[in-house]
Motif scaffolding. Structure first.
Motif, PDB file in Angstrom:
ATOM      1  N   ALA A   1      62.930  36.629  36.747  1.00  0.00           N
ATOM      2  CA  ALA A   1      61.816  37.448  37.214  1.00  0.00           C
ATOM      3  C   ALA A   1      60.505  36.669  37.149  1.00  0.00           C
ATOM      4  O   ALA A   1      59.630  36.816  38.005  1.00  0.00           O
ATOM      5  N   LEU A   2      60.380  35.800  36.134  1.00  0.00           N
ATOM      6  CA  LEU A   2      59.193  34.947  36.023  1.00  0.00           C
ATOM      7  C   LEU A   2      59.112  33.993  37.208  1.00  0.00           C
ATOM      8  O   LEU A   2      58.037  33.819  37.803  1.00  0.00           O
ATOM      9  N   TYR A   3      60.218  33.373  37.564  1.00  0.00           N
ATOM     10  CA  TYR A   3      60.230  32.483  38.728  1.00  0.00           C
ATOM     11  C   TYR A   3      59.836  33.235  39.996  1.00  0.00           C
ATOM     12  O   TYR A   3      59.134  32.711  40.866  1.00  0.00           O
ATOM     13  N   ALA A   4      60.296  34.488  40.097  1.00  0.00           N
ATOM     14  CA  ALA A   4      59.938  35.290  41.263  1.00  0.00           C
ATOM     15  C   ALA A   4      58.436  35.545  41.298  1.00  0.00           C
ATOM     16  O   ALA A   4      57.806  35.483  42.368  1.00  0.00           O
ATOM     17  N   ALA A   5      57.840  35.828  40.140  1.00  0.00           N
ATOM     18  CA  ALA A   5      56.401  36.061  40.077  1.00  0.00           C
ATOM     19  C   ALA A   5      55.632  34.803  40.477  1.00  0.00           C
ATOM     20  O   ALA A   5      54.627  34.871  41.193  1.00  0.00           O
ATOM     21  N   LYS A   6      56.113  33.647  40.036  1.00  0.00           N
ATOM     22  CA  LYS A   6      55.452  32.394  40.403  1.00  0.00           C
ATOM     23  C   LYS A   6      55.625  32.100  41.892  1.00  0.00           C
ATOM     24  O   LYS A   6      54.706  31.616  42.558  1.00  0.00           O
ATOM     25  N   SER A   7      56.788  32.429  42.418  1.00  0.00           N
ATOM     26  CA  SER A   7      57.025  32.201  43.853  1.00  0.00           C
ATOM     27  C   SER A   7      56.183  33.131  44.707  1.00  0.00           C
ATOM     28  O   SER A   7      55.845  32.805  45.850  1.00  0.00           O
ATOM     29  N   ASP A   8      55.838  34.291  44.174  1.00  0.00           N
ATOM     30  CA  ASP A   8      55.036  35.267  44.913  1.00  0.00           C
ATOM     31  C   ASP A   8      53.538  35.000  44.792  1.00  0.00           C
ATOM     32  O   ASP A   8      52.721  35.876  45.102  1.00  0.00           O
ATOM     33  N   GLY A   9      53.167  33.833  44.314  1.00  0.00           N
ATOM     34  CA  GLY A   9      51.755  33.474  44.277  1.00  0.00           C
ATOM     35  C   GLY A   9      51.148  33.412  42.897  1.00  0.00           C
ATOM     36  O   GLY A   9      49.942  33.210  42.753  1.00  0.00           O
ATOM     37  N   ARG A  10      51.952  33.636  41.846  1.00  0.00           N
ATOM     38  CA  ARG A  10      51.472  33.582  40.458  1.00  0.00           C
ATOM     39  C   ARG A  10      50.474  34.716  40.194  1.00  0.00           C
ATOM     40  O   ARG A  10      50.239  35.560  41.034  1.00  0.00           O
ATOM     41  N   ARG A  11      49.920  34.716  38.986  1.00  0.00           N
ATOM     42  CA  ARG A  11      48.932  35.712  38.554  1.00  0.00           C
ATOM     43  C   ARG A  11      49.464  37.133  38.689  1.00  0.00           C
ATOM     44  O   ARG A  11      48.715  38.075  38.937  1.00  0.00           O
ATOM     45  N   THR A  12      50.758  37.309  38.549  1.00  0.00           N
ATOM     46  CA  THR A  12      51.340  38.640  38.706  1.00  0.00           C
ATOM     47  C   THR A  12      52.582  38.750  37.839  1.00  0.00           C
ATOM     48  O   THR A  12      52.954  37.809  37.135  1.00  0.00           O
ATOM     49  N   TYR A  13      53.235  39.901  37.878  1.00  0.00           N
ATOM     50  CA  TYR A  13      54.463  40.100  37.116  1.00  0.00           C
ATOM     51  C   TYR A  13      55.506  40.745  38.018  1.00  0.00           C
ATOM     52  O   TYR A  13      55.191  41.420  38.984  1.00  0.00           O
ATOM     53  N   ARG A  14      56.758  40.491  37.683  1.00  0.00           N
ATOM     54  CA  ARG A  14      57.860  41.036  38.454  1.00  0.00           C
ATOM     55  C   ARG A  14      58.961  41.501  37.514  1.00  0.00           C
ATOM     56  O   ARG A  14      59.208  40.888  36.483  1.00  0.00           O
ATOM     57  N   PHE A  15      59.627  42.597  37.905  1.00  0.00           N
ATOM     58  CA  PHE A  15      60.812  43.046  37.194  1.00  0.00           C
ATOM     59  C   PHE A  15      62.025  42.315  37.758  1.00  0.00           C
ATOM     60  O   PHE A  15      62.051  41.929  38.929  1.00  0.00           O
ATOM     61  N   PHE A  16      63.021  42.165  36.931  1.00  0.00           N
ATOM     62  CA  PHE A  16      64.239  41.489  37.371  1.00  0.00           C
ATOM     63  C   PHE A  16      64.954  42.297  38.446  1.00  0.00           C
ATOM     64  O   PHE A  16      65.036  43.519  38.378  1.00  0.00           O
ATOM     65  N   GLU A  17      65.453  41.573  39.431  1.00  0.00           N
ATOM     66  CA  GLU A  17      66.299  42.153  40.469  1.00  0.00           C
ATOM     67  C   GLU A  17      67.521  41.264  40.620  1.00  0.00           C
ATOM     68  O   GLU A  17      67.452  40.043  40.414  1.00  0.00           O
ATOM     69  N   SER A  18      68.628  41.863  40.982  1.00  0.00           N
ATOM     70  CA  SER A  18      69.878  41.113  41.038  1.00  0.00           C
ATOM     71  C   SER A  18      69.825  39.966  42.037  1.00  0.00           C
ATOM     72  O   SER A  18      70.524  38.965  41.879  1.00  0.00           O
ATOM     73  N   GLU A  19      68.979  40.083  43.082  1.00  0.00           N
ATOM     74  CA  GLU A  19      68.911  39.026  44.091  1.00  0.00           C
ATOM     75  C   GLU A  19      68.152  37.798  43.608  1.00  0.00           C
ATOM     76  O   GLU A  19      68.168  36.739  44.263  1.00  0.00           O
ATOM     77  N   MET A  20      67.500  37.896  42.462  1.00  0.00           N
ATOM     78  CA  MET A  20      66.667  36.779  42.003  1.00  0.00           C
ATOM     79  C   MET A  20      67.483  35.550  41.651  1.00  0.00           C
ATOM     80  O   MET A  20      67.006  34.419  41.780  1.00  0.00           O
ATOM     81  N   GLY A  21      68.698  35.745  41.202  1.00  0.00           N
ATOM     82  CA  GLY A  21      69.549  34.604  40.892  1.00  0.00           C
ATOM     83  C   GLY A  21      69.818  33.765  42.119  1.00  0.00           C
ATOM     84  O   GLY A  21      69.792  32.529  42.075  1.00  0.00           O
ATOM     85  N   GLU A  22      70.047  34.448  43.225  1.00  0.00           N
ATOM     86  CA  GLU A  22      70.282  33.727  44.472  1.00  0.00           C
ATOM     87  C   GLU A  22      69.022  32.986  44.916  1.00  0.00           C
ATOM     88  O   GLU A  22      69.094  31.858  45.420  1.00  0.00           O
ATOM     89  N   ARG A  23      67.863  33.635  44.721  1.00  0.00           N
ATOM     90  CA  ARG A  23      66.616  32.983  45.119  1.00  0.00           C
ATOM     91  C   ARG A  23      66.347  31.749  44.264  1.00  0.00           C
ATOM     92  O   ARG A  23      65.828  30.739  44.762  1.00  0.00           O
ATOM     93  N   LEU A  24      66.696  31.822  42.965  1.00  0.00           N
ATOM     94  CA  LEU A  24      66.491  30.655  42.104  1.00  0.00           C
ATOM     95  C   LEU A  24      67.406  29.510  42.533  1.00  0.00           C
ATOM     96  O   LEU A  24      66.991  28.348  42.562  1.00  0.00           O
TER      97      LEU A  24
END
Length: 634
Positions: free
Chosen positions: A351-374
């Protein structure tokens, strides 16, 4: 005559008798002499034998005396050795690091050493006076009552035992007690206070971060496991992973001491955001973790996440300097996202990687698709490492137009990546990955070289703008790269514009300021990109040598919908004019946008209204097209 005869006869007879008597006497005397001589001879023989015996006895006495002298010498040597041994024993006993005391069954001291006296403040009377007394055990009872109680209690059991207790003065004393066959006992005592403190420090260090003193990854994972194992009716458990945005740049530009101070300040700020029952840990580098207990609904974690991001967005005061360091945050919930510490931490990390990929300075909850995105991100990083050598990068150029005359004054170089399988990948997707992977310096150097080489072929009045990443300032020699690119292309420095964003200026680093001044001294123009989206842009304009201000597209796109954005743009244009800086509006897409900018006298602009970014071989066609338009207007 007869008378004379008889007298003479009588005399003769007398003489004869006397002679006979004399002979008899002499014979008897001779016999006596012989007997005496025999006795004398026997006596002489006896004396001779006695003399021999005496001589033999004298020899034996002399030998005995010699042996006695030897034995005496040996005894003296042994006495000296024993005295030396006793001295060594006393020295060893009194120089032991441990206190030693031997007691009889009546608790009277038999032997004790100096260390025992100092440990338990035994009275300073002479040792002989203390021996066979209860003064030593009484001192032990007064100095360490709990230790004395354990020892005396163990005496009834009669076995070897070890004890440890704290004395009245706070020292920790360890004792080993050994019974003796006669009913007494001997014990050694040691002050282990520093050892226990060292062990406590080591135990603390094993579970805490040495810099921030926060719990470390091991303690954090252990606490998650304890929370998962414990029966809890207080709701869910939230595991959060936080990463400081662009921390490496702060560390590289301001130095490691400032970076360390920033980490400590960030840890303190995070601790202030959570409850006492929650947990904040530093799990490595610039990464922190938060454990939130009793989460009734995901909204509770959502609110904490927002509070943390907002708190980290505020500037830090580090050693008299203002330092900006935003953060990205990933959140995983148990049991929604797992019931294992490693799974939860991995989910929060995704979820942290997702927040950084979305432009940083934000927070994200874990989603099952995040593993694939990583996985996709890692694949893209791998492909990026090969892209430069494989010549998969190209530069496209978007014109910068003088709005009053509609003539092109230059072009902004924009990087494009044509992936062999995925096709064109937008910069917003691969540039952050290149920065995180440490590839941006090499890529940026290539962009400078290509842009300068292309611009050298354009008309002399056209400039080329190149974006420089904060990472290039932190990890490379940007001045040398710029000079090498200009020399290699034989391009004049007055035809190059370098664009930087406020993220480079967040650390307020003197090294960055000096570099920009040196670039300015070469004749290169400096532009601030995305003006108005950062923190304290006005102070930057006063401090840094900017020639241009580029208004972020967000203001331009909203200007037609409300007066506020138009007023902001007008203010920025007026500010630029007063500071002698050219204002460039980005993201001009409609005629309405253009009319608004002309109304506020914005000098330059760029956007899709004029042209999309074009490949290098279309630049001349675009220039000729605008020259044709300008001649028609004239």
């Amino acid at each position: 005559l007869v008378r004379l005869h008889w007298r003479f006869s009588g005399l003769m007879f007398g003489l004869i008798i006397s002679g006979l008597l004399l002979v008899a006497v002499l014979s008897w005397n001779s016999r006596l002499l012989k007997r005496a001589h025999g006795d004398l001879k026997h006596t002489t023989d006896d004396l001779q034998r006695t003399a021999v015996d005496l001589a033999s006895a004298n020899g034996a006495v002399a030998s005995a005396n010699s042996e006695l002298r030897a034995q005496n010498k040996l005894l003296v040597v042994k006495e000296d050795a024993l005295r030396a041994q006793n001295g060594l024993f006393d020295a060893a006993l009194n120089n032991m690091s441990q206190g030693l005391c031997m007691f009889d069954e009546a608790m009277r001291a038999i032997v004790f050493n100096t260390r025992f006296k100092s440990l338990f403040n035994v009275p300073s009377a002479a040792d002989p006076e203390l021996l066979a007394s209860q003064a030593p055990i009484q001192s032990l009872r007064e100095a360490a009552p709990e230790l004395a109680r354990q020892i005396e209690e163990n005496m009834r059991g009669g076995g070897t035992a070890s004890f440890e207790a704290e004395g009245r003065d706070g020292r920790v004393i360890a004792a080993v007690q050994q019974p003796m066959p006669d009913g007494g006992w001997v014990a050694t005592f040691e002050d282990v206070t520093e050892q226990r403190r060292a062990q406590a420090r080591i135990a603390h260090m094993a579970r805490h971060d040495g810099l921030t003193n926060l719990p470390n990854r091991y303690a954090f994972r252990e606490r998650i496991q304890e929370a998962l194992d414990a029966p809890h009716a207080g709701g869910m458990l939230a595991v959060m992973c936080l990463d400081l945005d662009h921390f490496k740049e702060v560390n590289d530009t301001l130095g490691h001491p400032t970076g360390d101070a920033l980490l400590c300040a960030a840890g303190d700020r995070l601790a202030a955001c959570v409850r006492d029952t929650d947990m904040v840990a530093r799990i490595g580098g610039d990464e922190f973790a938060i454990l939130q207990f009793a989460v009734a609904t995901p909204d509770d974690a959502d609110r904490l996440g927002g509070r943390i991001i907002e708190a980290m967005h505020k500037p830090f005061q580090i050693e008299g300097e203002i330092v900006y360091a935003t953060a990205s945050l990933g959140i995983a919930l148990s049991p929604l996202h797992g019931d294992d510490p490693d799974v939860l931490m991995k989910s929060a990390d995704l979820a942290l990687y997702a927040a950084k990929s979305d432009g940083r300075r934000t927070y994200r909850f874990f989603e099952s698709e995040m593993g694939e995105r990583l996985t996709s991100r890692h694949a893209m990083e791998r492909d990026l490492r090969q892209a430069l050598a494989a010549r998969q990068f190209q530069l496209h150029y978007q014109p910068v137009v003088q709005l009053s005359t509609m003539t092109i004054t230059g072009f902004e170089a924009l990087l494009r990546w044509t992936h062999p399988e995925q096709g064109s990948i937008p910069p917003s997707k691969f540039i952050p990955i290149a920065e995180d992977a440490g590839l941006i310096t090499e890529i940026g150097r290539w962009v400078l070289q290509e842009a300068c080489a292309d611009a050298a072929e354009w008309p002399a009045e056209l400039k080329v703008s190149v974006n420089l990443s904060a990472a290039q300032f932190a990890t490379g020699d940007i001045e040398a790269d710029v000079v090498a690119a200009l020399r290699g292309a034989k391009l004049g420095p007055d035809r190059l514009v370098v664009e930087i964003t406020e993220s480079l200026l967040l650390s307020d680093n003197k090294g960055t300021l000096d570099t920009l001044h040196r670039l300015k001294g070469l004749g290169i123009d400096i532009a601030m990109d995305d003006f108005g989206t950062g923190y304290s842009s006005l102070s930057y304009l006063r401090k840094y040598p900017f020639d241009k201000i580029k208004i972020d597209r967000a203001f331009v796109s909203q200007a037609g919908r409300g007066k506020e954005s138009a007023a902001i743009i007008q203010t920025i244009v007026q500010l630029g004019n007063s500071l002698g800086m050219t204002t460039v509006a980005e993201g001009i897409e409609t005629e309405q946008d253009l009319e608004m900018l002309l109304a506020v006298s914005c000098p330059e602009g760029q956007g899709y209204l004029f042209s999309r970014p074009v490949p290098r071989d279309q630049v001349f066609d675009l220039v000729r097209a605008y020259q044709s338009k300008a001649s028609k207007v004239a």
